[in-house]
Motif scaffolding. Structure first.
Motif, short mmCIF file in Angstrom:
data_model
loop_
_atom_site.label_atom_id
_atom_site.label_comp_id
_atom_site.label_asym_id
_atom_site.label_seq_id
_atom_site.Cartn_x
_atom_site.Cartn_y
_atom_site.Cartn_z
N SER A 41 63.06 73.16 -15.77
CA SER A 41 64.32 72.85 -15.10
C SER A 41 65.40 73.83 -15.56
CB SER A 41 64.76 71.42 -15.44
OG SER A 41 65.14 71.34 -16.81
N ALA A 42 66.47 73.91 -14.78
CA ALA A 42 67.60 74.75 -15.16
C ALA A 42 68.17 74.30 -16.50
CB ALA A 42 68.67 74.72 -14.07
N GLU A 43 68.17 73.02 -16.75
CA GLU A 43 68.69 72.51 -18.02
C GLU A 43 67.83 72.96 -19.19
OE1 GLU A 43 71.17 70.57 -20.76
OE2 GLU A 43 71.47 71.37 -18.75
N GLU A 44 66.50 72.95 -19.02
CA GLU A 44 65.62 73.45 -20.08
C GLU A 44 65.89 74.93 -20.35
OE1 GLU A 44 61.45 71.14 -20.02
OE2 GLU A 44 62.02 72.00 -18.07
N VAL A 45 66.12 75.68 -19.29
CA VAL A 45 66.43 77.10 -19.44
C VAL A 45 67.76 77.27 -20.17
CG1 VAL A 45 66.95 79.23 -18.19
CG2 VAL A 45 65.06 77.77 -17.43
N ARG A 46 68.77 76.49 -19.76
CA ARG A 46 70.09 76.58 -20.40
C ARG A 46 70.00 76.28 -21.89
NH1 ARG A 46 73.82 73.90 -22.57
NH2 ARG A 46 72.80 71.89 -22.25
N VAL A 47 69.23 75.25 -22.26
CA VAL A 47 69.08 74.89 -23.67
C VAL A 47 68.39 76.00 -24.43
CG1 VAL A 47 67.87 73.30 -25.25
CG2 VAL A 47 69.17 72.40 -23.30
N ARG A 48 67.34 76.59 -23.84
CA ARG A 48 66.61 77.67 -24.51
C ARG A 48 67.51 78.89 -24.73
NH1 ARG A 48 62.37 78.61 -27.83
NH2 ARG A 48 61.73 80.77 -27.60
N VAL A 49 68.31 79.22 -23.72
CA VAL A 49 69.23 80.35 -23.85
C VAL A 49 70.22 80.07 -24.98
CG1 VAL A 49 71.13 81.55 -22.68
CG2 VAL A 49 68.99 81.15 -21.47
N ALA A 50 70.73 78.86 -25.06
CA ALA A 50 71.67 78.50 -26.13
C ALA A 50 70.99 78.55 -27.50
CB ALA A 50 72.23 77.10 -25.87
N GLU A 51 69.74 78.12 -27.58
CA GLU A 51 69.00 78.17 -28.85
C GLU A 51 68.83 79.61 -29.34
OE1 GLU A 51 66.16 74.22 -28.20
OE2 GLU A 51 65.31 76.21 -27.90
N ALA A 79 57.65 70.33 -6.70
CA ALA A 79 56.83 69.24 -7.23
C ALA A 79 57.28 67.90 -6.64
CB ALA A 79 56.91 69.21 -8.75
N GLY A 80 58.05 67.96 -5.58
CA GLY A 80 58.50 66.74 -4.93
C GLY A 80 59.92 66.38 -5.35
N PRO A 81 60.32 65.14 -5.08
CA PRO A 81 61.68 64.72 -5.39
C PRO A 81 62.00 64.85 -6.88
CG PRO A 81 60.53 63.05 -4.10
CD PRO A 81 59.52 64.08 -4.49
N GLY A 82 63.26 65.08 -7.16
CA GLY A 82 63.68 65.19 -8.55
C GLY A 82 64.25 66.55 -8.85
N VAL A 83 64.23 66.91 -10.10
CA VAL A 83 64.78 68.16 -10.58
C VAL A 83 63.99 69.34 -10.02
CG1 VAL A 83 65.15 69.51 -12.69
CG2 VAL A 83 65.60 67.07 -12.69
#
Length: 146
Positions: A41-51, A79-83
């Motif tokens: 997800s974009a959020e996982e990417v954002r967290v990794r960039v911050a780390e 992958a269907g509905p959701g993030v």
């Protein structure tokens, strides 16, 4: 089965090959996706960039991801509905989503290129068809996942 990923993914070189400037946010997002692996997800990417010591606003991460999708360096994993999930890759493929563990696995496209399928009726010009396979993955079916 995972499909082919861009070889030797050097973020700066990959961006330049696609006619994009190798800006700090673009390099950071590509490197984060490379490190994390597929279907993120974009959020996982954002967290990794911050780390990695390069925090970016959420809106910047989405903007970069959109630009990378348009440039063909990143694909959305339907992958269907959701993030929305993102992955590195330049080879068209589909996805299998496990109903038990919710894992997403790449599935080769039979033809290897868009649109893979054609509609049974004349609906216009089709440039993309997405297939989502759903079921129980091998690991869950064998009880390997608790």
């Amino acid at each position: 089965m995972d499909v082919q990923r861009p070889t030797g993914l050097n973020p700066e070189q990959s961006l330049r090959e696609r006619g994009l400037r190798a800006t700090r946010p673009r390099v950071a997002v590509l490197a984060a996706l490379r490190d994390l692996g597929a279907h993120r997800s974009a959020e996982e990417v954002r967290v990794r960039v911050a780390e990695r010591g390069e925090p970016l606003p959420r809106s910047s991460v989405y903007g970069v991801l959109d630009a990378l999708v348009v440039a063909g360096l990143v694909m959305t994993a339907d992958a269907g509905p959701g993030v929305v999930l993102y992955e590195l890759g330049d080879r068209w493929h589909h996805h299998f989503v496990c109903r038990v563990c919710h894992g997403v696995t790449d599935v080769e496209c039979v033809t290897g290129a868009k649109p893979c399928l054609t509609p049974g009726t004349d609906v216009g010009t089709v440039d993309e068809a997405q297939v989502i396979f759903r079921g129980v993955c091998t690991a869950c079916a064998s009880g390997a996942r608790a």
